[in-house]
Design a protein around this motif. Structure first.
Motif, PDB file in Angstrom:
ATOM      1  N   ALA A 107      47.374 -24.840   4.778  1.00 44.01           N
ATOM      2  CA  ALA A 107      48.698 -24.670   5.069  1.00 44.01           C
ATOM      3  C   ALA A 107      49.665 -25.676   4.475  1.00 44.01           C
ATOM      4  N   GLY A 108      50.932 -25.088   4.093  1.00 44.12           N
ATOM      5  CA  GLY A 108      51.502 -25.878   3.205  1.00 44.12           C
ATOM      6  C   GLY A 108      52.936 -25.156   2.808  1.00 44.12           C
ATOM      7  N   VAL A 109      53.727 -25.656   1.613  1.00 46.05           N
ATOM      8  CA  VAL A 109      54.997 -25.501   1.053  1.00 46.05           C
ATOM      9  C   VAL A 109      54.497 -24.861  -0.149  1.00 46.05           C
ATOM     10  N   VAL A 110      55.066 -23.545  -0.600  1.00 47.76           N
ATOM     11  CA  VAL A 110      55.048 -23.074  -1.903  1.00 47.76           C
ATOM     12  C   VAL A 110      55.771 -23.852  -2.838  1.00 47.76           C
ATOM     13  N   LYS A 111      54.817 -24.405  -3.945  1.00 51.73           N
ATOM     14  CA  LYS A 111      55.569 -25.146  -4.939  1.00 51.73           C
ATOM     15  C   LYS A 111      56.077 -24.393  -6.287  1.00 51.73           C
ATOM     16  N   GLU A 112      54.956 -23.404  -6.691  1.00 47.69           N
ATOM     17  CA  GLU A 112      55.324 -22.601  -7.633  1.00 47.69           C
ATOM     18  C   GLU A 112      54.403 -21.274  -7.685  1.00 47.69           C
ATOM     19  N   VAL A 113      55.110 -20.325  -8.387  1.00 44.89           N
ATOM     20  CA  VAL A 113      54.407 -18.956  -8.289  1.00 44.89           C
ATOM     21  C   VAL A 113      54.287 -18.242  -9.640  1.00 44.89           C
ATOM     22  N   VAL A 152      56.125 -14.338  -1.737  1.00 49.70           N
ATOM     23  CA  VAL A 152      56.496 -15.650  -1.498  1.00 49.70           C
ATOM     24  C   VAL A 152      57.304 -16.244  -2.681  1.00 49.70           C
ATOM     25  N   LYS A 153      57.789 -17.191  -2.297  1.00 53.36           N
ATOM     26  CA  LYS A 153      58.605 -18.088  -3.339  1.00 53.36           C
ATOM     27  C   LYS A 153      58.713 -19.495  -3.104  1.00 53.36           C
ATOM     28  N   PRO A 154      58.882 -20.203  -4.165  1.00 57.17           N
ATOM     29  CA  PRO A 154      59.087 -21.984  -3.963  1.00 57.17           C
ATOM     30  C   PRO A 154      59.619 -22.215  -2.546  1.00 57.17           C
ATOM     31  N   GLY A 155      59.148 -23.088  -1.836  1.00 64.93           N
ATOM     32  CA  GLY A 155      59.930 -23.550  -0.614  1.00 64.93           C
ATOM     33  C   GLY A 155      59.460 -22.669   0.394  1.00 64.93           C
TER      34      GLY A 155
END
Length: 325
Positions: free
Chosen positions: A66-72, A79-82
């Motif tokens: 689990a975490g935060v999107v950095k790059e796609v 989903v998108k960064p952040g």
């Protein structure tokens, strides 16, 4: 970035905390800054080279993240960064960053803390797939869960009750069984001090259990099958006891029962749409307060080997979690 690295197959003590290169996503992948990663029993096998597949060395263990999107990647739209997410990888989770396949990366529900999100996917995904898709568990049937205080076992107890079954939880201590009762178990069996087959017969008035959920294997599997009802379903989930049992196949004939394999990781990758449907149902139940992952302990990334040691020693009730960043 920091990561736990397995450079040679062996015990948890052989793992090292190392600096490795940050990953880049493919077109259908997501790079996630990992906040938490769940510890699962297969992790203890993978690092020893004892699992169904062996990653190429060196590698980083860990699946439930689990975490935060950095790059796609260029083809990722959901989903998108952040964005805060949770997901599943075959390995790589014990790190500050990891690449997640797009079809195994999901938006994290608001209000779900990262350690909880990292405890959710494998335990509940495995157990729901097992009971719903493989075991065809019906309301009013009797479910026996072996290793019921572990991560997947406790999820199976909780889900079995939610699906309308009578749930019998089996574990190795009074303390573990008390936790199972808190999660909905109707009856309990201490298989270290009680005869498993005899207690099954006693608790079911001689009928036997309709579904057995077995993530343990070893010496408990055969008596559990002998305690099955006619046309029961025995779910092969894992082998936490360390021994793969050899089952006398005449039992399947005499019981008219099915011995069914459960491999959630492959199911999730091969049938992502069906896995997505299951995940959405689990999220709905979580949002309604019907599912509550039990967090045993949160370990910092540098102490990941201690989490794995505790798992091997069967000291973990519910889920152990590694805090990665």
């Amino acid at each position: 970035m920091k990561a736990i690295v397995c450079k040679q197959f062996g015990p948890p003590s052989s793992l090292v905390l190392d600096d490795i290169e940050s990953p880049k996503p493919g077109e259908k992948e997501v790079v996630v800054q990992v906040k938490a990663c769940g510890v699962n029993f297969p992790d203890t096998l993978i690092i020893q080279g004892l699992y169904q597949f062996k990653p190429e060395l060196p590698f980083t263990p860990g699946s439930d993240i689990a975490g935060v999107v950095k790059e796609v990647g260029t083809k990722i739209k959901h989903v998108k960064p952040g964005d805060e997410v949770f997901g599943f990888v075959m390995h790589g989770g014990y790190a500050e960053e990891v690449v997640v396949p797009g079809n195994a990366c999901f938006p994290k529900p608001p209000g779900m803390e990262f350690p909880v999100a990292a405890s959710f996917m494998m335990a509940y995904g495995t157990s729901y797939h097992a009971l719903k898709d493989r075991g065809r568990l019906k309301e009013g049937e009797t479910l026996l869960v072996l290793g019921a205080s572990g991560g997947v076992g406790l999820a199976a107890v909780e889900l079995g009750k939610l699906m309308g079954a009578k749930v019998i939880a089996a574990a190795s201590s009074t303390e573990k069984l008390e936790l199972c009762k808190e999660y909905g178990a109707d009856e309990v069996i201490n298989y270290d001090t009680e005869d498993l087959k005899a207690r099954i017969k006693e608790l079911t008035d001689g009928k036997g259990v309709d579904v057995v959920y077995d993530p343990v294997g070893g010496r408990y599997s055969e008596p559990a099958i002998r305690g099955m009802a006619w046309e029961g379903r025995y779910l092969v989930v894992g082998f936490a006891a360390g021994d793969i049992p050899k089952i006398p196949l005449n039992l399947a004939l005499l019981k008219g029962c099915a011995i069914v394999g459960v491999f959630w990781g492959s199911f999730a990758m091969k049938t992502p749409d069906q896995n997505m449907q299951n995940t959405m149902q689990l999220m709905q139940w979580y949002g309604a307060g019907k599912l509550k992952p039990h967090i045993h302990k949160i370990y910092p990334l540098a102490e990941a080997k201690n989490a794995l040691e505790d798992m091997i020693k069967r000291q973990v009730k519910g889920k152990a979690v590694i805090e990665c960043s």
